[in-house]
Design a protein around this motif. Structure first.
Motif, PDB file in Angstrom:
ATOM      1  N   VAL A 163      27.756 -21.035  17.964  1.00 39.22           N
ATOM      2  CA  VAL A 163      26.457 -21.457  18.461  1.00 39.22           C
ATOM      3  C   VAL A 163      25.865 -22.466  17.488  1.00 39.22           C
ATOM      4  N   GLN A 164      25.049 -23.359  17.984  1.00 37.85           N
ATOM      5  CA  GLN A 164      24.381 -24.324  17.120  1.00 37.85           C
ATOM      6  C   GLN A 164      23.184 -23.667  16.430  1.00 37.85           C
ATOM      7  N   ALA A 165      22.821 -24.214  15.291  1.00 39.66           N
ATOM      8  CA  ALA A 165      21.642 -23.727  14.577  1.00 39.66           C
ATOM      9  C   ALA A 165      20.432 -23.753  15.513  1.00 39.66           C
ATOM     10  N   GLY A 166      19.651 -22.679  15.438  1.00 34.64           N
ATOM     11  CA  GLY A 166      18.502 -22.536  16.323  1.00 34.64           C
ATOM     12  C   GLY A 166      18.798 -21.783  17.598  1.00 34.64           C
ATOM     13  N   GLY A 167      20.067 -21.562  17.868  1.00 35.83           N
ATOM     14  CA  GLY A 167      20.459 -20.863  19.083  1.00 35.83           C
ATOM     15  C   GLY A 167      20.409 -19.355  18.942  1.00 35.83           C
ATOM     16  N   SER A 168      20.884 -18.679  19.993  1.00 36.94           N
ATOM     17  CA  SER A 168      20.828 -17.219  20.052  1.00 36.94           C
ATOM     18  C   SER A 168      22.165 -16.635  20.473  1.00 36.94           C
ATOM     19  N   LEU A 169      22.412 -15.428  20.020  1.00 29.89           N
ATOM     20  CA  LEU A 169      23.542 -14.621  20.461  1.00 29.89           C
ATOM     21  C   LEU A 169      23.098 -13.173  20.531  1.00 29.89           C
ATOM     22  N   ARG A 170      23.782 -12.404  21.375  1.00 32.58           N
ATOM     23  CA  ARG A 170      23.528 -10.979  21.426  1.00 32.58           C
ATOM     24  C   ARG A 170      24.831 -10.236  21.211  1.00 32.58           C
ATOM     25  N   LEU A 171      24.868  -9.427  20.188  1.00 30.81           N
ATOM     26  CA  LEU A 171      26.036  -8.610  19.890  1.00 30.81           C
ATOM     27  C   LEU A 171      25.870  -7.226  20.506  1.00 30.81           C
ATOM     28  N   SER A 172      26.986  -6.678  20.963  1.00 35.56           N
ATOM     29  CA  SER A 172      26.982  -5.338  21.534  1.00 35.56           C
ATOM     30  C   SER A 172      27.971  -4.467  20.788  1.00 35.56           C
ATOM     31  N   CYS A 173      27.633  -3.206  20.632  1.00 41.92           N
ATOM     32  CA  CYS A 173      28.526  -2.244  20.006  1.00 41.92           C
ATOM     33  C   CYS A 173      28.551  -1.008  20.891  1.00 41.92           C
ATOM     34  N   LYS A 174      29.657  -0.852  21.608  1.00 42.74           N
ATOM     35  CA  LYS A 174      29.773   0.309  22.474  1.00 42.74           C
ATOM     36  C   LYS A 174      30.393   1.441  21.683  1.00 42.74           C
ATOM     37  N   ALA A 175      29.759   2.599  21.743  1.00 40.36           N
ATOM     38  CA  ALA A 175      30.195   3.730  20.937  1.00 40.36           C
ATOM     39  C   ALA A 175      30.606   4.890  21.827  1.00 40.36           C
ATOM     40  N   SER A 176      31.461   5.727  21.276  1.00 43.96           N
ATOM     41  CA  SER A 176      31.754   6.978  21.960  1.00 43.96           C
ATOM     42  C   SER A 176      30.487   7.838  21.944  1.00 43.96           C
ATOM     43  N   ALA A 177      30.422   8.803  22.833  1.00 40.92           N
ATOM     44  CA  ALA A 177      29.201   9.603  22.966  1.00 40.92           C
ATOM     45  C   ALA A 177      28.855  10.323  21.663  1.00 40.92           C
ATOM     46  N   ILE A 178      29.872  10.818  20.970  1.00 41.27           N
ATOM     47  CA  ILE A 178      29.610  11.544  19.720  1.00 41.27           C
ATOM     48  C   ILE A 178      29.026  10.604  18.678  1.00 41.27           C
ATOM     49  N   ILE A 179      29.602   9.405  18.576  1.00 46.90           N
ATOM     50  CA  ILE A 179      29.107   8.435  17.597  1.00 46.90           C
ATOM     51  C   ILE A 179      27.696   7.994  17.963  1.00 46.90           C
ATOM     52  N   PHE A 180      27.466   7.753  19.240  1.00 46.16           N
ATOM     53  CA  PHE A 180      26.161   7.248  19.663  1.00 46.16           C
ATOM     54  C   PHE A 180      25.066   8.247  19.372  1.00 46.16           C
ATOM     55  N   SER A 181      25.400   9.515  19.334  1.00 48.85           N
ATOM     56  CA  SER A 181      24.395  10.537  19.089  1.00 48.85           C
ATOM     57  C   SER A 181      23.972  10.611  17.620  1.00 48.85           C
ATOM     58  N   ALA A 182      24.668   9.886  16.739  1.00 50.04           N
ATOM     59  CA  ALA A 182      24.299   9.862  15.320  1.00 50.04           C
ATOM     60  C   ALA A 182      22.905   9.286  15.158  1.00 50.04           C
ATOM     61  N   SER A 183      22.213   9.722  14.170  1.00 51.82           N
ATOM     62  CA  SER A 183      20.828   9.289  13.998  1.00 51.82           C
ATOM     63  C   SER A 183      20.718   7.836  13.555  1.00 51.82           C
ATOM     64  N   ASN A 184      21.692   7.336  12.786  1.00 47.92           N
ATOM     65  CA  ASN A 184      21.635   5.959  12.295  1.00 47.92           C
ATOM     66  C   ASN A 184      22.811   5.157  12.802  1.00 47.92           C
ATOM     67  N   THR A 185      22.542   3.983  13.281  1.00 48.73           N
ATOM     68  CA  THR A 185      23.591   3.038  13.628  1.00 48.73           C
ATOM     69  C   THR A 185      23.203   1.693  13.031  1.00 48.73           C
ATOM     70  N   ASP A 186      24.157   1.035  12.458  1.00 47.57           N
ATOM     71  CA  ASP A 186      23.866  -0.184  11.697  1.00 47.57           C
ATOM     72  C   ASP A 186      24.698  -1.357  12.182  1.00 47.57           C
TER      73      ASP A 186
END
Length: 112
Positions: free
Chosen positions: A11-34
């Motif tokens: 992407v060019q400077a000034g632009g935007s991106l959206r990152l996704s992180c799909k987790a297993s249900a057990i991982i997603f239930s963790a209190s912290n995700t980084d």
């Protein structure tokens, strides 16, 4: 696969991106995700963290990046706006439940 990251690209400077992180249900239930990132020749650094009810950001991305959770899809999102060349790095999602879980990394390249 416990964590699967996607959404990186060029992407060019000034632009935007959206990152996704799909987790297993057990991982997603963790209190912290980084989201971490690692630029060439540099150490991996924490970019953003989401806990139950709160978010934290590195000073370098405050006001530009937003971390959020999509509970219906077990997904953690990182919306990145006003991107700068210094944001260029491999971005990793991470969770900790007794041990570290890492996604495979997705490359973000910001051109000037």
């Amino acid at each position: 696969v416990q964590l699967q990251a996607s959404g990186g690209g060029l992407v060019q400077a000034g632009g935007s991106l959206r990152l996704s992180c799909k987790a297993s249900a057990i991982i997603f239930s963790a209190s912290n995700t980084d989201w971490f990132r690692q630029a060439p020749g540099k150490q991996r650094e924490l970019v953003a963290r989401i806990t139950t009810g709160s978010t934290n950001y590195a000073d370098s991305v405050k006001g530009r990046f937003t971390i959020s959770r999509d509970n219906d899809k077990n997904t953690v999102l990182l919306q990145m706006n006003s991107l700068k060349p210094e944001d260029t790095a491999v971005y990793y999602c991470h969770a900790f439940i007794g041990k570290d879980y890492w996604g495979q990394g997705t490359l973000v390249t910001v051109s000037s």
